[in-house]
Motif scaffolding. Sequence first.
Motif, PDB file in Angstrom:
ATOM      1  N   VAL B 119       0.842  -1.201   0.000  1.00  0.00           N
ATOM      2  CA  VAL B 119       0.000   0.000   0.000  1.00  0.00           C
ATOM      3  C   VAL B 119       0.879   1.253   0.000  1.00  0.00           C
ATOM      4  N   ASP B 121       3.972   1.445  -1.069  1.00  0.00           N
ATOM      5  CA  ASP B 121       4.585   1.541  -2.408  1.00  0.00           C
ATOM      6  C   ASP B 121       3.624   2.228  -3.386  1.00  0.00           C
ATOM      7  N   ASN B 122       2.366   1.833  -3.338  1.00  0.00           N
ATOM      8  CA  ASN B 122       1.408   2.379  -4.301  1.00  0.00           C
ATOM      9  C   ASN B 122       1.094   3.861  -4.057  1.00  0.00           C
ATOM     10  N   ILE B 124       3.099   6.002  -2.847  1.00  0.00           N
ATOM     11  CA  ILE B 124       4.269   6.770  -3.293  1.00  0.00           C
ATOM     12  C   ILE B 124       4.361   6.782  -4.822  1.00  0.00           C
ATOM     13  N   LYS B 125       3.989   5.667  -5.431  1.00  0.00           N
ATOM     14  CA  LYS B 125       3.901   5.679  -6.903  1.00  0.00           C
ATOM     15  C   LYS B 125       2.893   6.726  -7.375  1.00  0.00           C
ATOM     16  N   ALA B 126       1.768   6.845  -6.650  1.00  0.00           N
ATOM     17  CA  ALA B 126       0.757   7.837  -7.002  1.00  0.00           C
ATOM     18  C   ALA B 126       1.348   9.254  -6.879  1.00  0.00           C
TER      19      ALA B 126
END
Lengths: 293, 293
Positions: B119, B121-122, B124-126
């Motif tokens: 979560v 990781d995602n 931060i990708k966003a």
Amino acid sequence: MALFSSLTPVFIAIICVLIGIILKSNRNSGKKGKSETENKSKSHPWVDEDLKDSTDLHVEEEDADGDWQGLEENIAHVPFSAERYSEDEMIKRSKEFYELLNKRRSVRFISDEPVPKEVIDNVIKAAGTSPSGAHTEPWTFVVVQDPKVKHKIREIIEEEEEINYKKRMGDRWVNDLKRLRTNWIKEYLDRAPYLILIFKQVHGMLPNGRKKTHYYNEISVSIACGMLLAALQNVGLVTVTSTPLNCGPRLRVLLRRPTNEKLLLLLPVGYPSKDATVPDLTRKPLDEIMVAM
Amino acid sequence: MALFSSLTPVFIAIICVLIGIILKSNRNSGKKGKSETENKSKSHPWVDEDLKDSTDLHVEEEDADGDWQGLEENIAHVPFSAERYSEDEMIKRSKEFYELLNKRRSVRFISDEPVPKEVIDNVIKAAGTSPSGAHTEPWTFVVVQDPKVKHKIREIIEEEEEINYKKRMGDRWVNDLKRLRTNWIKEYLDRAPYLILIFKQVHGMLPNGRKKTHYYNEISVSIACGMLLAALQNVGLVTVTSTPLNCGPRLRVLLRRPTNEKLLLLLPVGYPSKDATVPDLTRKPLDEIMVAM
């Protein structure tokens, strides 16, 4: 002694002149600083004023509050709970949100098709939920729909851009000719159904009429813009994040915003036009932007 | 006349003393300014260095690019299209997104319950999909899970806060005692399963080893943080936006980040604890943050 005493008025006169010169030079050095500032502001009368906002950088310890909650002493605290999702749901939601935002691009080819005003109201309400230093909410979103005002904005920005590009051409004429053609003319400022000009309030007013400094106002307003960009993407609208730096004060005057407000960003908002293109850029992978420890 | 001439040396002496005083006061006022600066930098040797990042404010026209797309000359352009929703869908989506974000609050009571790393990781990708000046992507997200590192971060921040609060107490002892108790001790820095420290890269490196200025880096990274906060809210996690201003360089060294990176924000991230409370604040209504024309 007679000579000396007969010269006394001369001595006193010389000394008076000396004192006069010293005092005058003092005042001049004060004035000089002032007139230098005046000269600077003459060449770009609006730039210096606009750059005076250093409240974000020079925060005094006494008033800086690390967790942005400085004005809460007398405010009641209430219980808080958040929506709770299962781990699988969280992973799914986080992935979908990333995928939604990852489709966002800065788009300069904006259709003139109308967009419901209620959508614009809602995305700005979403931006207004952003946190801010000491809950000052130091933002003003000016939404321009009037074609005449949009055109005046375009004129101001293109006039400034022209100066920028012409200055550039002296040094880098050949390389920049290509950029000149694409960047100087900002058609989207007329075409986009909405221009959202985001102002940061660099200070507020206390009841006693004194200035109330808005610490971290630039960071706060930029965070709100991040939420605004996410909200726009969520409804299928596009924009391009632009910083018309030298135009801020002229646009502020045009839009009749008070002097405590400084233009931070301008977002033209609408649907992408049918022939819209974007540069074929990629984003850094996770391992280049995140460090885990 | 005789009296006058016999007093001449006295006059001259008085005038000399006057000149002396004037000259001395001149020099002192110069020195005073200097020594004040010295004192400031002595009490916090690292602050000045960290505040030297003025790249966001003093952008030279020559290199500032109004629409953040300065490095595209040689990049191919590709067709772009966006998701298209009906007007009703747009209104619905914009309202729901506002309602989601409007439930967000800055929360300092964070549970130590673990949160899936995927979560984080995602989200931060966003955040990494954010626009940035000339597509420099000038952000580094340091995600700290290691309890020892979290504790060291807490020690550095509380040490600084203690200095801040003790200095304050001299002037505003009674009023601030209450704040002192709640704010100095930052338990969430140990408890939160993740601390996300967001660094702005104030410059990059060109292949020839020279510095590449990252214009608008602070605005860009703050916008990315707005997207990060939205992404966290979307999965039911909470945080509090904090700016550990005086701790930046010490935390940078602790986390082994290079000198071109400056700490912008620290976000402790997790579920809210069961007894979490928030101050009973309201947000400005739309007509106080938006001006339509």
